[in-house]
Design an enzyme around this catalytic site. Structure first.
Site, PDB file in Angstrom:
ATOM      1  N   LYS A  13      35.704   8.100 -21.118  1.00  0.00           N
ATOM      2  CA  LYS A  13      35.109   8.681 -22.334  1.00  0.00           C
ATOM      3  C   LYS A  13      36.191   9.294 -23.226  1.00  0.00           C
ATOM      4  O   LYS A  13      36.216   9.075 -24.427  1.00  0.00           O
ATOM      5  CB  LYS A  13      34.081   9.772 -21.960  1.00  0.00           C
ATOM      6  CG  LYS A  13      32.980   9.263 -21.030  1.00  0.00           C
ATOM      7  CD  LYS A  13      31.963  10.336 -20.698  1.00  0.00           C
ATOM      8  CE  LYS A  13      32.484  11.484 -19.839  1.00  0.00           C
ATOM      9  NZ  LYS A  13      32.831  11.118 -18.454  1.00  0.00           N
ATOM     10  N   ARG A  92      24.347  16.252 -20.411  1.00  0.00           N
ATOM     11  CA  ARG A  92      24.602  15.910 -19.018  1.00  0.00           C
ATOM     12  C   ARG A  92      23.372  16.072 -18.144  1.00  0.00           C
ATOM     13  O   ARG A  92      23.460  15.899 -16.939  1.00  0.00           O
ATOM     14  CB  ARG A  92      25.678  16.846 -18.473  1.00  0.00           C
ATOM     15  CG  ARG A  92      27.040  16.194 -18.376  1.00  0.00           C
ATOM     16  CD  ARG A  92      27.981  17.262 -17.854  1.00  0.00           C
ATOM     17  NE  ARG A  92      29.085  16.710 -17.149  1.00  0.00           N
ATOM     18  CZ  ARG A  92      30.236  16.365 -17.710  1.00  0.00           C
ATOM     19  NH1 ARG A  92      30.403  16.455 -18.988  1.00  0.00           N
ATOM     20  NH2 ARG A  92      31.210  15.915 -16.949  1.00  0.00           N
ATOM     21  N   ARG A 131      45.101  10.827 -12.707  1.00  0.00           N
ATOM     22  CA  ARG A 131      45.192  11.261 -14.106  1.00  0.00           C
ATOM     23  C   ARG A 131      46.170  12.429 -14.261  1.00  0.00           C
ATOM     24  O   ARG A 131      46.246  13.316 -13.415  1.00  0.00           O
ATOM     25  CB  ARG A 131      43.813  11.697 -14.615  1.00  0.00           C
ATOM     26  CG  ARG A 131      43.890  12.413 -15.970  1.00  0.00           C
ATOM     27  CD  ARG A 131      42.540  12.572 -16.643  1.00  0.00           C
ATOM     28  NE  ARG A 131      41.574  13.180 -15.784  1.00  0.00           N
ATOM     29  CZ  ARG A 131      40.271  13.166 -16.020  1.00  0.00           C
ATOM     30  NH1 ARG A 131      39.802  12.554 -17.088  1.00  0.00           N
ATOM     31  NH2 ARG A 131      39.450  13.746 -15.185  1.00  0.00           N
ATOM     32  N   ARG A 164      44.543  18.122 -13.686  1.00  0.00           N
ATOM     33  CA  ARG A 164      43.424  19.052 -13.887  1.00  0.00           C
ATOM     34  C   ARG A 164      43.010  19.664 -12.550  1.00  0.00           C
ATOM     35  O   ARG A 164      43.046  19.001 -11.524  1.00  0.00           O
ATOM     36  CB  ARG A 164      42.230  18.294 -14.487  1.00  0.00           C
ATOM     37  CG  ARG A 164      42.119  18.431 -15.981  1.00  0.00           C
ATOM     38  CD  ARG A 164      41.128  17.485 -16.606  1.00  0.00           C
ATOM     39  NE  ARG A 164      39.793  17.506 -16.031  1.00  0.00           N
ATOM     40  CZ  ARG A 164      38.772  16.781 -16.495  1.00  0.00           C
ATOM     41  NH1 ARG A 164      38.943  15.992 -17.548  1.00  0.00           N
ATOM     42  NH2 ARG A 164      37.601  16.825 -15.925  1.00  0.00           N
ATOM     43  N   ARG A 175      31.566  15.767  -8.303  1.00  0.00           N
ATOM     44  CA  ARG A 175      31.275  15.461  -9.710  1.00  0.00           C
ATOM     45  C   ARG A 175      30.479  14.160  -9.827  1.00  0.00           C
ATOM     46  O   ARG A 175      29.575  14.054 -10.647  1.00  0.00           O
ATOM     47  CB  ARG A 175      32.587  15.353 -10.499  1.00  0.00           C
ATOM     48  CG  ARG A 175      33.157  16.736 -10.824  1.00  0.00           C
ATOM     49  CD  ARG A 175      34.636  16.692 -11.127  1.00  0.00           C
ATOM     50  NE  ARG A 175      34.986  15.915 -12.287  1.00  0.00           N
ATOM     51  CZ  ARG A 175      36.217  15.505 -12.567  1.00  0.00           C
ATOM     52  NH1 ARG A 175      37.220  15.788 -11.753  1.00  0.00           N
ATOM     53  NH2 ARG A 175      36.454  14.809 -13.646  1.00  0.00           N
TER      54      ARG A 175
HETATM   55  P1  AP5 Z   1      39.365   9.586 -19.044  1.00  0.00           P
HETATM   56  O1  AP5 Z   1      39.272   8.849 -20.342  1.00  0.00           O
HETATM   57  O2  AP5 Z   1      40.078  10.870 -19.046  1.00  0.00           O
HETATM   58  O3  AP5 Z   1      37.906   9.704 -18.382  1.00  0.00           O
HETATM   59  P2  AP5 Z   1      36.633  10.583 -18.765  1.00  0.00           P
HETATM   60  O4  AP5 Z   1      35.443   9.697 -18.804  1.00  0.00           O
HETATM   61  O5  AP5 Z   1      36.908  11.390 -19.986  1.00  0.00           O
HETATM   62  O6  AP5 Z   1      36.535  11.456 -17.445  1.00  0.00           O
HETATM   63  P3  AP5 Z   1      36.438  13.010 -17.206  1.00  0.00           P
HETATM   64  O7  AP5 Z   1      36.934  13.264 -15.824  1.00  0.00           O
HETATM   65  O8  AP5 Z   1      37.059  13.769 -18.331  1.00  0.00           O
HETATM   66  O9  AP5 Z   1      34.899  13.204 -17.244  1.00  0.00           O
HETATM   67  P4  AP5 Z   1      34.130  14.364 -16.695  1.00  0.00           P
HETATM   68  O10 AP5 Z   1      32.813  14.078 -17.281  1.00  0.00           O
HETATM   69  O11 AP5 Z   1      34.165  14.548 -15.240  1.00  0.00           O
HETATM   70  O12 AP5 Z   1      34.922  15.643 -17.222  1.00  0.00           O
HETATM   71  P5  AP5 Z   1      34.620  16.672 -18.401  1.00  0.00           P
HETATM   72  O13 AP5 Z   1      35.910  17.179 -18.881  1.00  0.00           O
HETATM   73  O14 AP5 Z   1      33.657  16.101 -19.358  1.00  0.00           O
HETATM   74  O15 AP5 Z   1      40.036   8.591 -17.977  1.00  0.00           O
HETATM   75  C1  AP5 Z   1      40.291   8.977 -16.657  1.00  0.00           C
HETATM   76  C2  AP5 Z   1      41.614   8.372 -16.157  1.00  0.00           C
HETATM   77  O16 AP5 Z   1      41.508   6.958 -16.114  1.00  0.00           O
HETATM   78  C3  AP5 Z   1      42.824   8.674 -17.050  1.00  0.00           C
HETATM   79  O17 AP5 Z   1      43.947   8.855 -16.249  1.00  0.00           O
HETATM   80  C4  AP5 Z   1      42.967   7.411 -17.920  1.00  0.00           C
HETATM   81  O18 AP5 Z   1      44.313   7.198 -18.283  1.00  0.00           O
HETATM   82  C5  AP5 Z   1      42.445   6.332 -16.987  1.00  0.00           C
HETATM   83  N1  AP5 Z   1      41.691   5.303 -17.703  1.00  0.00           N
HETATM   84  C6  AP5 Z   1      40.741   5.514 -18.661  1.00  0.00           C
HETATM   85  N2  AP5 Z   1      40.232   4.359 -19.121  1.00  0.00           N
HETATM   86  C7  AP5 Z   1      40.861   3.379 -18.405  1.00  0.00           C
HETATM   87  C8  AP5 Z   1      40.777   1.954 -18.419  1.00  0.00           C
HETATM   88  N3  AP5 Z   1      39.928   1.316 -19.236  1.00  0.00           N
HETATM   89  N4  AP5 Z   1      41.566   1.260 -17.555  1.00  0.00           N
HETATM   90  C9  AP5 Z   1      42.431   1.903 -16.725  1.00  0.00           C
HETATM   91  N5  AP5 Z   1      42.575   3.254 -16.670  1.00  0.00           N
HETATM   92  C10 AP5 Z   1      41.798   3.981 -17.508  1.00  0.00           C
HETATM   93  O19 AP5 Z   1      33.845  17.836 -17.590  1.00  0.00           O
HETATM   94  C11 AP5 Z   1      34.516  18.614 -16.645  1.00  0.00           C
HETATM   95  C12 AP5 Z   1      33.579  19.700 -16.104  1.00  0.00           C
HETATM   96  O20 AP5 Z   1      33.149  20.549 -17.180  1.00  0.00           O
HETATM   97  C13 AP5 Z   1      32.280  19.219 -15.468  1.00  0.00           C
HETATM   98  O21 AP5 Z   1      32.466  18.868 -14.108  1.00  0.00           O
HETATM   99  C14 AP5 Z   1      31.398  20.456 -15.646  1.00  0.00           C
HETATM  100  O22 AP5 Z   1      31.702  21.438 -14.695  1.00  0.00           O
HETATM  101  C15 AP5 Z   1      31.801  20.972 -17.007  1.00  0.00           C
HETATM  102  N6  AP5 Z   1      31.004  20.402 -18.101  1.00  0.00           N
HETATM  103  C16 AP5 Z   1      31.441  19.580 -19.092  1.00  0.00           C
HETATM  104  N7  AP5 Z   1      30.426  19.256 -19.923  1.00  0.00           N
HETATM  105  C17 AP5 Z   1      29.327  19.879 -19.442  1.00  0.00           C
HETATM  106  C18 AP5 Z   1      27.965  19.933 -19.857  1.00  0.00           C
HETATM  107  N8  AP5 Z   1      27.534  19.221 -20.929  1.00  0.00           N
HETATM  108  N9  AP5 Z   1      27.098  20.656 -19.125  1.00  0.00           N
HETATM  109  C19 AP5 Z   1      27.504  21.364 -18.048  1.00  0.00           C
HETATM  110  N10 AP5 Z   1      28.780  21.351 -17.596  1.00  0.00           N
HETATM  111  C20 AP5 Z   1      29.691  20.617 -18.280  1.00  0.00           C
HETATM  112 MG    MG Z   2      37.122  13.469 -20.348  1.00  0.00          MG
END
Ligand code: AP5
Ligand code: MG
Ligand code: ZN
Length: 218
Positions: A13, A92, A131, A164, A175
């Protein structure tokens, strides 16, 4: 234009958001990034959110929904003029999705598209544990899929890369469980509204971006 990026942790994402922002008029509202910013600045919100995030649990809705509107309201007029607003990591759960519908209605706006990233679990774990993120500009790398030119250093700004806090194998599994239990129901929720399209998140970042543009009709 308002677009939700929906997919499990590590689906890509953030990576797609960055490509869209590079190439088009777009801004990102990433709840995870907003929480991490608050944690590193030791704000009250950051202190409250940290324990949930470190375990990989959802931060309570009452801490999450208002901050999304604060962020959205800064851009709501641009959104009407065609700028792309990307919701990354929100909603979410069903409660957040309903709050988003209601708030959009109050603003005479709507969610135009929901992009669902289809990616298998083994790939997610490999991506997340490898990552590395920049402490300064937030750029994202991967130790094997997308390594920086110099180990541990950001290509874009030269700052230090870190892992992270929630990017370890145990937290990642939680997660993914949380995603399956609370977030994946949103796939049907938005399918029924007729605004969801899927993209193959196992492809390369450039291919994912191309498929996104195709499905958007551009
Ligand atoms: P990346 O693009 O960083 O993936 P992402 O989908 O953004 O994954 P996240 O881990 O950020 O999602 P998340 O939902 O767990 O975390 P968030 O910060 O939202 O890619 C990942 C890796 O793969 C990178 O190294 C990249 O280089 C590689 N990659 C990407 N695309 C690729 C491809 N096509 N091919 C090869 N490699 C690739 O949330 C974190 C925490 O915050 C949650 O656990 C929760 O506690 C809290 N939180 C956030 N939002 C909410 C909400 N709405 N409600 C409640 N709690 C929340
Ligand atoms: Mg992300
Ligand atoms: Zn950087």
């Amino acid at each position: 234009m308002n677009i939700i990026l929906l997919g499990p942790p590590g689906a890509g994402k953030g990576t797609l958001s960055n490509k869209i922002i590079d190439k088009k008029e777009a801004v990102q509202i990433a709840t995870g990034d907003i929480f991490r910013y608050n944690i590193s600045n030791e704000t009250e919100l950051g202190l409250k959110a940290k324990s949930y995030m470190d375990k990989g649990d959802l931060v309570p809705d009452e801490l999450t929904i208002d901050l999304v509107w604060d962020a959205f309201d800064k851009h709501k007029d641009e959104s009407k003029e065609g700028k792309i607003i990307l919701f990354d990591g929100f909603p979410r759960n069903i409660e957040q999705a309903k709050a988003l519908d209601l708030g959009m209605e109050e603003r005479n706006q709507k969610i135009d598209h929901v992009v669902y990233f289809n990616v298998d679990e083994e790939i997610l774990i490999q991506r997340i544990t490898g990552r590395r993120v920049c402490t300064n500009c937030g750029a994202t790398f991967h130790v094997t899929n997308n390594p920086p030119k110099k180990e541990g250093i950001c290509d874009k700004c030269g700052s230090e890369l870190i892992q992270r806090n929630d990017d370890n194998e145990d937290t990642v599994k939680n997660r993914i469980d949380v995603y399956n239990a609370h977030t994946s129901v949103l796939i049907d929720y938005y399918k029924e509204k007729g605004i969801l399209f899927s993209i193959d998140g196992t492809n390369s970042p450039d291919e994912v971006f191309e498929e996104f543009l195709d499905k958007l009709g551009e």
